[in-house]
Design a protein around this motif. Structure first.
Motif, PDB file in Angstrom:
ATOM      1  N   VAL A  41      -0.310   2.899  15.088  1.00 22.26           N
ATOM      2  CA  VAL A  41       0.333   3.934  15.040  1.00 22.26           C
ATOM      3  C   VAL A  41       1.321   4.929  13.671  1.00 22.26           C
ATOM      4  CG1 VAL A  41       1.376   5.782  16.818  1.00 22.26           C
ATOM      5  CG2 VAL A  41       0.833   4.013  17.519  1.00 22.26           C
ATOM      6  N   ASP A  42       0.426   5.884  13.397  1.00 17.55           N
ATOM      7  CA  ASP A  42       1.372   6.654  12.739  1.00 17.55           C
ATOM      8  C   ASP A  42       2.393   7.372  13.312  1.00 17.55           C
ATOM      9  OD1 ASP A  42       2.104   9.367  11.341  1.00 17.55           O
ATOM     10  OD2 ASP A  42       0.501  10.489  11.651  1.00 17.55           O
ATOM     11  N   PRO A  43       3.665   6.385  12.134  1.00 13.22           N
ATOM     12  CA  PRO A  43       5.073   6.598  12.711  1.00 13.22           C
ATOM     13  C   PRO A  43       5.545   8.259  12.477  1.00 13.22           C
ATOM     14  CG  PRO A  43       4.164   5.680  10.208  1.00 13.22           C
ATOM     15  CD  PRO A  43       3.541   6.242  10.773  1.00 13.22           C
ATOM     16  N   ALA A  44       4.914   9.401  12.538  1.00  9.93           N
ATOM     17  CA  ALA A  44       5.240  10.399  12.706  1.00  9.93           C
ATOM     18  C   ALA A  44       5.079  10.891  14.155  1.00  9.93           C
ATOM     19  CB  ALA A  44       4.769  11.608  12.522  1.00  9.93           C
ATOM     20  N   HIS A  45       4.032  10.258  14.984  1.00 10.84           N
ATOM     21  CA  HIS A  45       4.900  10.337  16.029  1.00 10.84           C
ATOM     22  C   HIS A  45       4.981   8.968  17.258  1.00 10.84           C
ATOM     23  CE1 HIS A  45       0.290  12.062  15.414  1.00 10.84           C
ATOM     24  NE2 HIS A  45       1.314  13.037  15.661  1.00 10.84           N
ATOM     25  N   ALA A  46       4.948   8.295  16.479  1.00 12.27           N
ATOM     26  CA  ALA A  46       6.192   7.494  16.685  1.00 12.27           C
ATOM     27  C   ALA A  46       7.513   7.767  17.478  1.00 12.27           C
ATOM     28  CB  ALA A  46       6.826   6.109  16.140  1.00 12.27           C
ATOM     29  N   ALA A  47       8.414   8.623  17.503  1.00  9.47           N
ATOM     30  CA  ALA A  47       9.108   9.050  18.532  1.00  9.47           C
ATOM     31  C   ALA A  47       8.693   9.961  20.224  1.00  9.47           C
ATOM     32  CB  ALA A  47      10.209   9.956  17.562  1.00  9.47           C
ATOM     33  N   LEU A  48       7.854  10.273  19.846  1.00  8.98           N
ATOM     34  CA  LEU A  48       7.297  11.227  20.480  1.00  8.98           C
ATOM     35  C   LEU A  48       6.941  10.216  21.388  1.00  8.98           C
ATOM     36  CD1 LEU A  48       6.316  13.318  22.500  1.00  8.98           C
ATOM     37  CD2 LEU A  48       4.097  13.622  20.850  1.00  8.98           C
ATOM     38  N   LEU A  49       5.951   9.318  21.200  1.00 10.23           N
ATOM     39  CA  LEU A  49       5.312   8.104  22.290  1.00 10.23           C
ATOM     40  C   LEU A  49       6.016   7.625  22.743  1.00 10.23           C
ATOM     41  CD1 LEU A  49       2.122   7.572  19.618  1.00 10.23           C
ATOM     42  CD2 LEU A  49       2.349   8.832  21.560  1.00 10.23           C
ATOM     43  N   GLY A  50       7.580   6.901  22.016  1.00 10.65           N
ATOM     44  CA  GLY A  50       8.123   5.582  22.292  1.00 10.65           C
ATOM     45  C   GLY A  50       7.309   4.476  22.550  1.00 10.65           C
ATOM     46  N   ARG A  51       8.632   3.664  22.587  1.00 11.89           N
ATOM     47  CA  ARG A  51       8.228   2.020  22.686  1.00 11.89           C
ATOM     48  C   ARG A  51       6.425   1.597  23.012  1.00 11.89           C
ATOM     49  NH1 ARG A  51      11.835  -1.226  23.839  1.00 11.89           N
ATOM     50  NH2 ARG A  51      11.041  -3.230  22.453  1.00 11.89           N
ATOM     51  N   ARG A  52       6.830   2.190  24.347  1.00  7.83           N
ATOM     52  CA  ARG A  52       5.882   1.582  25.602  1.00  7.83           C
ATOM     53  C   ARG A  52       4.511   2.376  24.824  1.00  7.83           C
ATOM     54  NH1 ARG A  52       7.561   0.331  30.920  1.00  7.83           N
ATOM     55  NH2 ARG A  52       6.059   1.768  32.117  1.00  7.83           N
ATOM     56  N   LEU A  53       4.599   3.153  25.085  1.00  4.48           N
ATOM     57  CA  LEU A  53       3.006   4.071  24.619  1.00  4.48           C
ATOM     58  C   LEU A  53       2.744   3.653  23.224  1.00  4.48           C
ATOM     59  CD1 LEU A  53       2.753   7.241  26.122  1.00  4.48           C
ATOM     60  CD2 LEU A  53       1.008   5.479  26.845  1.00  4.48           C
ATOM     61  N   THR A  54       3.607   3.275  22.177  1.00  6.48           N
ATOM     62  CA  THR A  54       3.189   2.835  20.898  1.00  6.48           C
ATOM     63  C   THR A  54       2.947   2.022  20.832  1.00  6.48           C
ATOM     64  OG1 THR A  54       4.454   4.216  19.732  1.00  6.48           O
ATOM     65  CG2 THR A  54       4.627   1.940  18.857  1.00  6.48           C
ATOM     66  N   ALA A  55       3.121   0.507  21.774  1.00  9.99           N
ATOM     67  CA  ALA A  55       2.776  -0.735  21.894  1.00  9.99           C
ATOM     68  C   ALA A  55       1.567  -0.597  23.080  1.00  9.99           C
ATOM     69  CB  ALA A  55       3.581  -1.792  22.771  1.00  9.99           C
ATOM     70  N   ALA A  56       1.069   0.677  23.751  1.00 14.10           N
ATOM     71  CA  ALA A  56       0.491   0.437  24.971  1.00 14.10           C
ATOM     72  C   ALA A  56      -1.441   1.236  24.056  1.00 14.10           C
ATOM     73  CB  ALA A  56       0.593   0.693  25.894  1.00 14.10           C
ATOM     74  N   LEU A  57      -0.986   1.836  23.277  1.00  6.88           N
ATOM     75  CA  LEU A  57      -2.239   2.098  21.954  1.00  6.88           C
ATOM     76  C   LEU A  57      -2.302   1.004  21.643  1.00  6.88           C
ATOM     77  CD1 LEU A  57      -1.387   5.958  21.391  1.00  6.88           C
ATOM     78  CD2 LEU A  57      -2.073   5.075  23.379  1.00  6.88           C
ATOM     79  N   ALA A  58      -1.466   0.528  20.636  1.00  8.34           N
ATOM     80  CA  ALA A  58      -1.994  -0.424  19.945  1.00  8.34           C
ATOM     81  C   ALA A  58      -2.755  -1.949  20.484  1.00  8.34           C
ATOM     82  CB  ALA A  58      -0.759  -2.039  18.747  1.00  8.34           C
ATOM     83  N   HIS A  59      -2.161  -1.982  21.967  1.00  9.34           N
ATOM     84  CA  HIS A  59      -3.050  -3.396  23.141  1.00  9.34           C
ATOM     85  C   HIS A  59      -4.571  -2.491  23.235  1.00  9.34           C
ATOM     86  CE1 HIS A  59      -3.135  -6.111  24.885  1.00  9.34           C
ATOM     87  NE2 HIS A  59      -3.569  -5.844  26.038  1.00  9.34           N
ATOM     88  N   ALA A  60      -4.313  -0.976  23.442  1.00  6.64           N
ATOM     89  CA  ALA A  60      -5.937  -0.491  24.218  1.00  6.64           C
ATOM     90  C   ALA A  60      -6.806  -0.933  22.909  1.00  6.64           C
ATOM     91  CB  ALA A  60      -5.086   0.953  24.251  1.00  6.64           C
ATOM     92  N   HIS A  61      -6.289  -0.696  21.409  1.00  6.29           N
ATOM     93  CA  HIS A  61      -6.983  -0.719  20.628  1.00  6.29           C
ATOM     94  C   HIS A  61      -7.506  -2.288  19.840  1.00  6.29           C
ATOM     95  CE1 HIS A  61      -8.290  -0.145  15.902  1.00  6.29           C
ATOM     96  NE2 HIS A  61      -8.667   1.198  16.089  1.00  6.29           N
ATOM     97  N   LEU A  62      -6.770  -2.855  20.172  1.00  7.61           N
ATOM     98  CA  LEU A  62      -7.294  -4.352  20.166  1.00  7.61           C
ATOM     99  C   LEU A  62      -8.114  -4.869  21.167  1.00  7.61           C
ATOM    100  CD1 LEU A  62      -6.321  -7.556  18.939  1.00  7.61           C
ATOM    101  CD2 LEU A  62      -4.913  -7.652  21.336  1.00  7.61           C
ATOM    102  N   LEU A  63      -8.339  -3.739  22.649  1.00 11.55           N
ATOM    103  CA  LEU A  63      -9.289  -4.588  22.978  1.00 11.55           C
ATOM    104  C   LEU A  63     -10.183  -3.677  23.058  1.00 11.55           C
ATOM    105  CD1 LEU A  63      -7.685  -4.004  27.251  1.00 11.55           C
ATOM    106  CD2 LEU A  63      -7.772  -6.424  25.348  1.00 11.55           C
TER     107      LEU A  63
END
Length: 231
Positions: free
Chosen positions: A142-164
């Motif tokens: 995830v772009d570090p610029a979006h990390a605060a808005l996304l939060g830890r949960r969505l940041t991890a979930a997007l990485a997992h969705a990309h992995l799948l």
């Protein structure tokens, strides 16, 4: 956390029909009616994931479900599906929708092999005959610029969705542990996986139906032809 249901989402009665542009009484409508149970179950799966009845299992909020759907559909590149989920997310949280749109661009760009287009699936099989199909490839963050808005949960979930989507062979216990460490429960992780699986299915069906819709209509079969082509 409980799922936000304070406002009603208005979705089409049949989302696949909507995304594929199927009109009542059309040839494709008739094709789908021959698989009425599958048609009904697909819509029921959509409803269970995006407008679940109370009590709702897990803690995946509507905002998070739509964010993951918009991101996953965007990665798959089926434009009508991607637009559908992006608009639904924007109605829920316009700022998050803009961030997810940016992450889709980033996620697709970070899936390119140098000097060429998108490839995949990437990853490594367990040692054995399939190892010859191993294909290393770029990963996503995830772009570090979006990390605060996304939060830890969505940041991890997007990485997992990309992995799948791009590295399914690399799915592992460690990947699931990363979700747990970000605050997702085991039930939540099942829901995330169901979302990814359903969207992959829905997008493939929509793409296939749109290809069929673009084909010239076949000539009507003669009685003798129809008799020989019936199962």
């Amino acid at each position: 956390m409980t799922m936000n249901t304070s406002a009603t989402l208005h979705f089409p009665d049949d989302v696949i029909d909507h995304l594929a542009g199927i009109e009542p009484g059309s040839t494709l409508d008739s094709v789908r009616r021959h698989r009425a149970q599958a048609r009904s179950q697909a819509q029921q799966s959509f409803a269970a994931l995006f407008t679940p009845s109370e009590p709702v299992a897990g803690s995946v909020s509507r905002r998070e479900r739509l964010a993951l759907a918009a991101f996953t559909a965007g990665l798959h590149g089926e434009q009508r599906s991607a637009s559908f989920y992006a608009k639904a997310l924007a109605a829920e949280d316009a700022e998050l929708a803009a961030a997810i749109a940016s992450e889709v661009v980033r996620g697709r760009a970070q899936s390119l092999q140098a000097g060429s287009g998108p490839h995949g699936p990437y990853g490594r099989y367990p040692a054995g005959p399939l190892s010859r199909e191993d294909q290393p490839g770029p990963s996503y963050a995830v772009d570090p610029a979006h990390a605060a808005l996304l939060g830890r949960r969505l940041t991890a979930a997007l990485a997992h969705a990309h992995l799948l989507a791009y590295h399914p062979r690399d799915a592992s216990a460690a990947a699931l542990q990363a979700l747990q460490q970000a605050g997702w429960s085991e039930t939540d992780i099942v829901i995330l996986s169901q979302l990814a699986s359903f969207l992959s299915f829905q997008i493939r069906v929509v793409a296939g139906l749109r290809v069929l819709a673009a084909r010239p209509a076949a000539p009507a079969a003669t009685p003798s032809t129809a008799e020989h082509t019936q199962p």
